[in-house]
Design a protein around this motif. Sequence first.
Motif, mmCIF file in Angstrom:
data_model
loop_
_atom_site.group_PDB
_atom_site.id
_atom_site.type_symbol
_atom_site.label_atom_id
_atom_site.label_comp_id
_atom_site.label_asym_id
_atom_site.label_seq_id
_atom_site.Cartn_x
_atom_site.Cartn_y
_atom_site.Cartn_z
ATOM 1 N N ILE A 69 37.705 26.349 61.352
ATOM 2 C CA ILE A 69 37.362 25.157 62.133
ATOM 3 C C ILE A 69 38.522 24.757 63.038
ATOM 4 O O ILE A 69 38.324 24.398 64.212
ATOM 5 C CB ILE A 69 36.957 24.004 61.190
ATOM 6 N N ALA A 70 39.757 24.827 62.527
ATOM 7 C CA ALA A 70 40.927 24.488 63.341
ATOM 8 C C ALA A 70 41.087 25.460 64.501
ATOM 9 O O ALA A 70 41.459 25.067 65.613
ATOM 10 C CB ALA A 70 42.181 24.484 62.475
ATOM 11 N N ALA A 71 40.798 26.743 64.289
ATOM 12 C CA ALA A 71 40.898 27.732 65.363
ATOM 13 C C ALA A 71 39.854 27.466 66.447
ATOM 14 O O ALA A 71 40.147 27.573 67.650
ATOM 15 C CB ALA A 71 40.732 29.131 64.796
ATOM 16 N N ILE A 72 38.643 27.107 66.044
ATOM 17 C CA ILE A 72 37.595 26.797 67.026
ATOM 18 C C ILE A 72 37.986 25.554 67.826
ATOM 19 O O ILE A 72 37.827 25.512 69.056
ATOM 20 C CB ILE A 72 36.234 26.607 66.304
ATOM 21 N N ASN A 73 38.521 24.543 67.155
ATOM 22 C CA ASN A 73 38.962 23.331 67.832
ATOM 23 C C ASN A 73 40.085 23.639 68.826
ATOM 24 O O ASN A 73 40.072 23.136 69.958
ATOM 25 C CB ASN A 73 39.423 22.297 66.809
ATOM 26 N N ALA A 74 41.048 24.444 68.430
ATOM 27 C CA ALA A 74 42.159 24.797 69.322
ATOM 28 C C ALA A 74 41.653 25.561 70.543
ATOM 29 O O ALA A 74 42.109 25.324 71.668
ATOM 30 C CB ALA A 74 43.188 25.628 68.567
ATOM 31 N N LYS A 75 40.692 26.450 70.361
ATOM 32 C CA LYS A 75 40.124 27.208 71.487
ATOM 33 C C LYS A 75 39.405 26.266 72.455
ATOM 34 O O LYS A 75 39.551 26.388 73.674
ATOM 35 C CB LYS A 75 39.154 28.265 70.943
ATOM 36 N N ASN A 76 38.642 25.299 71.921
ATOM 37 C CA ASN A 76 37.947 24.342 72.783
ATOM 38 C C ASN A 76 38.936 23.481 73.569
ATOM 39 O O ASN A 76 38.741 23.232 74.765
ATOM 40 C CB ASN A 76 37.016 23.458 71.957
ATOM 41 N N LEU A 77 39.997 23.013 72.913
ATOM 42 C CA LEU A 77 41.010 22.218 73.602
ATOM 43 C C LEU A 77 41.720 23.035 74.680
ATOM 44 O O LEU A 77 42.019 22.523 75.761
ATOM 45 C CB LEU A 77 42.024 21.662 72.601
ATOM 46 N N TRP A 78 42.007 24.280 74.406
ATOM 47 C CA TRP A 78 42.643 25.175 75.376
ATOM 48 C C TRP A 78 41.758 25.323 76.621
ATOM 49 O O TRP A 78 42.233 25.235 77.753
ATOM 50 C CB TRP A 78 42.904 26.518 74.704
ATOM 51 N N ASP A 79 40.479 25.570 76.397
ATOM 52 C CA ASP A 79 39.559 25.733 77.531
ATOM 53 C C ASP A 79 39.446 24.450 78.349
ATOM 54 O O ASP A 79 39.434 24.494 79.588
ATOM 55 C CB ASP A 79 38.179 26.159 77.031
ATOM 56 N N GLU A 80 39.355 23.291 77.683
ATOM 57 C CA GLU A 80 39.294 22.012 78.401
ATOM 58 C C GLU A 80 40.558 21.780 79.218
ATOM 59 O O GLU A 80 40.495 21.273 80.341
ATOM 60 C CB GLU A 80 39.120 20.857 77.417
ATOM 61 N N HIS A 81 41.702 22.162 78.678
ATOM 62 C CA HIS A 81 42.970 21.975 79.380
ATOM 63 C C HIS A 81 42.990 22.785 80.678
ATOM 64 O O HIS A 81 43.374 22.273 81.733
ATOM 65 C CB HIS A 81 44.125 22.389 78.473
ATOM 66 N N TRP A 82 42.575 24.036 80.631
ATOM 67 C CA TRP A 82 42.622 24.866 81.841
ATOM 68 C C TRP A 82 41.522 24.490 82.827
ATOM 69 O O TRP A 82 41.673 24.694 84.030
ATOM 70 C CB TRP A 82 42.598 26.347 81.486
ATOM 71 N N GLU A 83 40.400 23.924 82.342
ATOM 72 C CA GLU A 83 39.399 23.395 83.273
ATOM 73 C C GLU A 83 39.975 22.206 84.047
ATOM 74 O O GLU A 83 39.701 22.041 85.230
ATOM 75 C CB GLU A 83 38.139 22.956 82.517
ATOM 76 N N HIS A 84 40.776 21.397 83.394
ATOM 77 C CA HIS A 84 41.420 20.264 84.046
ATOM 78 C C HIS A 84 42.405 20.755 85.108
ATOM 79 O O HIS A 84 42.495 20.173 86.194
ATOM 80 C CB HIS A 84 42.140 19.413 82.988
ATOM 81 N N TRP A 85 43.142 21.818 84.831
ATOM 82 C CA TRP A 85 44.117 22.344 85.783
ATOM 83 C C TRP A 85 43.449 22.881 87.048
ATOM 84 O O TRP A 85 44.063 22.917 88.117
ATOM 85 C CB TRP A 85 44.956 23.450 85.137
ATOM 86 N N GLU A 86 42.208 23.334 86.932
ATOM 87 C CA GLU A 86 41.507 23.853 88.115
ATOM 88 C C GLU A 86 41.255 22.748 89.142
ATOM 89 O O GLU A 86 41.147 23.020 90.338
ATOM 90 C CB GLU A 86 40.181 24.493 87.710
ATOM 91 N N HIS A 87 41.152 21.492 88.717
ATOM 92 C CA HIS A 87 40.862 20.375 89.615
ATOM 93 C C HIS A 87 42.117 19.788 90.249
ATOM 94 O O HIS A 87 42.013 18.950 91.136
ATOM 95 C CB HIS A 87 40.095 19.279 88.867
ATOM 96 N N LEU A 88 43.285 20.176 89.804
ATOM 97 C CA LEU A 88 44.533 19.660 90.375
ATOM 98 C C LEU A 88 44.836 20.367 91.697
ATOM 99 O O LEU A 88 44.370 21.487 91.931
ATOM 100 C CB LEU A 88 45.683 19.878 89.393
ATOM 101 N N PRO A 89 45.621 19.733 92.552
ATOM 102 C CA PRO A 89 45.986 20.409 93.804
ATOM 103 C C PRO A 89 46.890 21.612 93.517
ATOM 104 O O PRO A 89 47.472 21.718 92.441
ATOM 105 C CB PRO A 89 46.736 19.322 94.587
ATOM 106 N N PRO A 90 47.035 22.520 94.463
ATOM 107 C CA PRO A 90 47.901 23.680 94.248
ATOM 108 C C PRO A 90 49.344 23.246 93.954
ATOM 109 O O PRO A 90 49.769 22.159 94.342
ATOM 110 C CB PRO A 90 47.828 24.455 95.560
ATOM 111 N N LEU A 91 50.088 24.115 93.319
ATOM 112 C CA LEU A 91 51.450 23.780 92.917
ATOM 113 C C LEU A 91 52.330 23.423 94.111
ATOM 114 O O LEU A 91 53.184 22.546 94.026
ATOM 115 C CB LEU A 91 52.070 24.959 92.160
ATOM 116 N N GLU A 92 52.115 24.087 95.249
ATOM 117 C CA GLU A 92 52.954 23.847 96.421
ATOM 118 C C GLU A 92 52.742 22.449 97.011
ATOM 119 O O GLU A 92 53.636 21.897 97.649
ATOM 120 C CB GLU A 92 52.668 24.898 97.509
ATOM 121 N N ASP A 93 51.551 21.874 96.810
ATOM 122 C CA ASP A 93 51.226 20.570 97.395
ATOM 123 C C ASP A 93 51.580 19.390 96.491
ATOM 124 O O ASP A 93 51.438 18.238 96.912
ATOM 125 C CB ASP A 93 49.721 20.495 97.704
#
Length: 139
Positions: free
Chosen positions: A79-103
């Motif tokens: 259960i902890a591994a499934i939770n960690a995988k879900n949190l990881w995926d949510e984190h990288w989905e959030h990063w997709e909405h941020l502006p590029p690193l250069e900006d």
Amino acid sequence: MLQRQLLQRLSVLTGPIAFRPALRNTAQRRLASGEMPKLTGAADNAFNRERMAVKQHAAASSDLWRKLSLYVAIPSLIIAAINAKNLWDEHWEHWEHLPPLEDRIEYDYMNIRTKNFFWGDGDKTLFWNDKVNYHHKDK
């Protein structure tokens, strides 16, 4: 000296092979016994009763820990591994909405360099990650 002579004479008469079946039978009997024998006669004393109680307690507590390991610890880890995988995926989905690193804005407290690092190009720290770290060299 006397014991050595007796052992030599005994081994000549019987041979070392004669003792092996007795040891094997004893070991097999101990491993095969699943229940505690009842004490009778001279064996029924306080020491042997306490020893039997300790063995029964050890059997019960080892069974408890085996069940806890199989039915609580392993499912909890899954259960902890499934939770960690879900949190990881949510984190990288959030990063997709941020502006590029250069900006992104680089504040005064970020990436302070008083002298170059002695590895690589001298600008990147030891734990630099190109996916999340960026340094405006011109500022």
